[in-house]
Structures are given as C-alpha cells and as structure tokens.
Design an enzyme around this catalytic site. Structure first.
Site, short mmCIF file in Angstrom:
data_model
loop_
_atom_site.label_atom_id
_atom_site.label_comp_id
_atom_site.label_asym_id
_atom_site.label_seq_id
_atom_site.Cartn_x
_atom_site.Cartn_y
_atom_site.Cartn_z
N TYR A 191 9.70 4.03 -0.88
CA TYR A 191 10.75 3.08 -1.22
C TYR A 191 10.21 2.00 -2.14
O TYR A 191 9.00 1.87 -2.32
CB TYR A 191 11.38 2.48 0.05
CG TYR A 191 10.51 1.51 0.80
CD1 TYR A 191 9.42 1.94 1.55
CD2 TYR A 191 10.77 0.14 0.77
CE1 TYR A 191 8.63 1.03 2.24
CE2 TYR A 191 9.99 -0.77 1.47
CZ TYR A 191 8.92 -0.31 2.20
OH TYR A 191 8.12 -1.21 2.87
N ARG A 199 4.79 1.19 -9.57
CA ARG A 199 4.34 1.53 -8.21
C ARG A 199 5.18 2.65 -7.64
O ARG A 199 4.66 3.53 -6.92
CB ARG A 199 4.39 0.30 -7.31
CG ARG A 199 3.75 0.60 -5.94
CD ARG A 199 3.66 -0.63 -5.07
NE ARG A 199 4.98 -1.19 -4.83
CZ ARG A 199 5.19 -2.38 -4.28
NH1 ARG A 199 4.16 -3.13 -3.92
NH2 ARG A 199 6.41 -2.84 -4.09
N ARG A 255 13.57 21.99 8.79
CA ARG A 255 12.40 21.22 9.23
C ARG A 255 11.14 22.07 9.30
O ARG A 255 11.11 23.10 9.98
CB ARG A 255 12.67 20.58 10.60
CG ARG A 255 11.60 19.58 10.98
CD ARG A 255 11.94 18.87 12.29
NE ARG A 255 10.97 17.81 12.58
CZ ARG A 255 9.76 18.04 13.09
NH1 ARG A 255 9.39 19.27 13.39
NH2 ARG A 255 8.92 17.03 13.31
N HIS A 292 6.69 21.08 8.55
CA HIS A 292 5.82 20.01 8.07
C HIS A 292 5.44 20.20 6.60
O HIS A 292 5.42 19.24 5.83
CB HIS A 292 4.56 19.91 8.93
CG HIS A 292 4.81 19.34 10.29
ND1 HIS A 292 5.70 19.89 11.18
CD2 HIS A 292 4.29 18.25 10.91
CE1 HIS A 292 5.71 19.17 12.29
NE2 HIS A 292 4.87 18.16 12.15
N LYS A 296 3.74 3.30 -0.82
CA LYS A 296 4.82 2.55 -0.15
C LYS A 296 5.76 3.54 0.53
O LYS A 296 6.87 3.80 0.05
CB LYS A 296 5.54 1.67 -1.18
CG LYS A 296 6.38 0.56 -0.56
CD LYS A 296 6.77 -0.44 -1.61
CE LYS A 296 7.81 -1.45 -1.14
NZ LYS A 296 7.35 -2.34 -0.08
N GLU A 299 -3.31 -7.41 5.48
CA GLU A 299 -2.07 -7.91 4.84
C GLU A 299 -1.04 -8.11 5.93
O GLU A 299 -1.31 -7.86 7.11
CB GLU A 299 -1.57 -6.91 3.80
CG GLU A 299 -1.18 -5.57 4.39
CD GLU A 299 -0.71 -4.55 3.36
OE1 GLU A 299 -0.09 -4.95 2.37
OE2 GLU A 299 -0.96 -3.35 3.59
N LEU A 311 -1.17 -2.46 0.59
CA LEU A 311 -0.21 -2.21 -0.48
C LEU A 311 -0.52 -3.09 -1.68
O LEU A 311 -0.89 -4.26 -1.52
CB LEU A 311 1.22 -2.50 0.01
CG LEU A 311 2.29 -2.08 -0.98
CD1 LEU A 311 2.44 -0.56 -1.00
CD2 LEU A 311 3.62 -2.72 -0.67
N1 PLP Z 1 2.47 -5.36 1.98
C1 PLP Z 1 3.37 -4.63 2.65
C2 PLP Z 1 2.91 -3.82 3.83
C3 PLP Z 1 4.72 -4.61 2.26
O1 PLP Z 1 5.62 -3.87 2.93
C4 PLP Z 1 5.12 -5.41 1.16
C5 PLP Z 1 6.52 -5.45 0.71
O2 PLP Z 1 7.40 -4.94 1.33
C6 PLP Z 1 4.15 -6.16 0.49
C7 PLP Z 1 2.83 -6.11 0.91
C8 PLP Z 1 4.51 -6.99 -0.71
O3 PLP Z 1 4.77 -6.16 -1.80
P1 PLP Z 1 5.72 -6.62 -2.99
O4 PLP Z 1 5.16 -7.92 -3.48
O5 PLP Z 1 5.58 -5.54 -3.99
O6 PLP Z 1 7.09 -6.76 -2.43
#
Ligand code: PLP
Length: 287
Positions: free
Chosen positions: A33, A52, A100, A102, A149, A182, A207
C-alpha cells in the site's frame, strides 16, 4: 454526497465497495500500500511515494497495475469525486484474486487495486501537534523486510493498540540492542543534547519513510545538522526534543516516552519549526 472508493477499475459508493474473498491481500497479506497526504486536494511528495510503490511491488514481483501517469490520473479522480482537499489517499495493490495457495498463481492474475480517500481535520491536527503526543515502547517483533510497505501489519496493529490503551499516539519498536527502529506507522527522531537531529538510517530494517526523506532535504536546506544514527529510549528521554514523521502525522512532536517526559516535557522549537517547514515543502511539491 457520500464517499467514493475505486475498486478494480470502477468508482463505487464507499459503503458498497467490496473485494473478492479470494483476494490474496485479504487471505495472505500478499499486497502493498501507499498513503499520500493531501494538501489543497493535491498529492504531497508524489515522486517519493510512487517510487516506493514501484519498489515495494517489484520486491514482491507484482506488476504495477497501470503506468504511473495513469495511476496519478485515477488517484486524482478519486480525490476529486470525494471532494476532499485536506486528507489522505490510500492505495492498495494486491497480487490479485486466485484459489488459495501460498505460492504465486500460475499463470499470474491481474493485481487488484483499491483506492480510498479520507478527510483530515487540519485544525485538530495542528492542535494535537501544538500539545505534542506520547509514545510507548514495545519489543521489535516484525519480519526482516520492513522496507517493503506490505499490508501485513499485525505487529504494527498490536503495537498501536498498546499505545492507544494508555492514551499514547504511537508505539516505538525497540530492537534486541535496545535501539528504536521506528514507529508502528511513522519514523522516529530526536534532537539530542547538542541540538543535532538524529534518526535511524534506512539500511536498518525499517520503512524508508517518504516524509523522512523530504524532511532530510528540508533540514539540510535550512543548514541544520542531522545524524542518521540510532538512539535508545533513554537517549530520547535525555534529548531536548523528539518527534515522529509520516504521511499521516507529518512532523508530530513527541513529549513523552512510556509516560516519562522528553526533555522538559513540552513541544520544542525545532520540531515545531520543522513541522511548519515540512508542510510548506509538501504544499509546494504537491501535484
Ligand atoms: N514507518 C512505518 C512502519 C509506517 O507505516 C509509515 C507510514 O505509514 C512510516 C514509517 C512513515 O512513512 P511515510 O513518511 O512514507 O508515510
């Protein structure tokens, strides 16, 4: 007028929007996403989010469902139909619908695409930023590819709930060495005792936050120093300031960690200024 969602090529009333029960996103979290902040009805940091998205899909061998140009048109049309100016656009792309199993479907199927648009009350967000928020810490328990993501967010869901349960807004994951990786939906930052900004480097399993990268540019343009180095929760408590970044939070001051004050427990000047500068940049870059 009600909300409108985009589902696999059609704009439909949000309340009636559905996906197939064998969508691999639903059954296997086999999808990714992106989230764009909307300023004045325009998508902020477009390049970073598209890049991304393409990378996340590429890492999972899922095709881009359409060209970047076509996707931009569809995203903008979704925004227009919802008549949202200040808000968020959510895009989800899954590997598609298949019995379904995997392993990937063979032959491959068309990726499934969902877009939703939601409104943000900017006055409320600004009030929250002016007060600052609390975070809690939680052991890092996610998989080794947090750079993708994906919609597989269960550890993030549980961490966020842990925060919510005590009135905090975010949870910071802490790795085996005691360093913050994070947030559950944001990147984590401090302003250390010497006034230097610090945030974890993206070669770690985190991320690659688009807001983080844009803010790094803003920071450098404004002659501030930044160290891409990890910090511990104790470093955060001893710091002058802390904050989080993300498409949803923008730049959001953090005033407590696990119930203890960061610095003097008040929103500091650096985070407040960076929030202002980031929003200016986001508005200027929006398409
Ligand atoms: N880290 C995680 C785990 C996230 O889910 C997000 C955003 O949803 C971020 C960092 C921040 O990313 P962005 O600045 O691209 O929204």
């Amino acid at each position: 007028m009600g909300r409108i969602a985009y589902v696999n090529g059609r704009f439909v009333p949000h309340a009636a929007a559905t996906v197939h029960i064998e969508d691999r996103g639903y059954q296997l979290a086999d999808g990714v996403y992106e989230v764009w902040a909307l300023f004045g009805g325009k998508l902020a940091d477009p390049e970073g989010h598209f890049a991304r998205l393409e990378r996340s899909l590429g890492e999972l061998s899922i095709d881009m469902p359409m060209s970047r140009a076509a996707l931009t048109l569809v995203l903008k049309e979704a925004v227009r139909r919802n008549r949202v100016t200040e808000g968020l656009v959510y895009l989800q792309v899954t590997r598609g619908v298949a019995p379904r199993d995997h392993a990937f479907p063979n032959p491959s199927v068309r990726p499934a695409v969902v877009i939703t648009v939601s409104r943000v009350d900017r006055a409320q967000s600004e009030a929250r930023a002016a007060k600052g928020v609390g975070v809690v810490t939680t052991p890092e328990n996610r998989w080794g590819r947090c750079d993708i993501k994906t919609v597989g967010l269960l550890p993030n869901v549980l961490a966020k709930q842990k925060a919510r349960a005590v009135g905090a807004v975010e949870a910071w994951f802490v790795d085996d060495l005691g360093f913050v990786t994070e947030g559950a939906s944001s990147n984590a930052w401090i302003v250390d005792g010497d006034g230097r900004l610090r945030t974890r480097a993206t070669n770690a399993n985190i991320l690659r936050g688009v807001t983080r990268y844009s803010l790094l540019d803003v920071i450098r343009e404004n002659g501030l120093e930044v160290d891409e180095r990890p910090f511990t929760p104790a470093d955060a408590l001893a710091a002058k300031e802390a904050f989080i970044t993300g498409a949803g939070s923008l730049v959001l001051p953090v005033v407590s960690v696990d119930g203890k004050p960061v610095g003097d427990g008040k929103v500091g000047p650096v985070a407040a200024r960076l929030r202002r500068l980031y929003i200016e940049q986001a508005k200027a870059s929006a398409i």
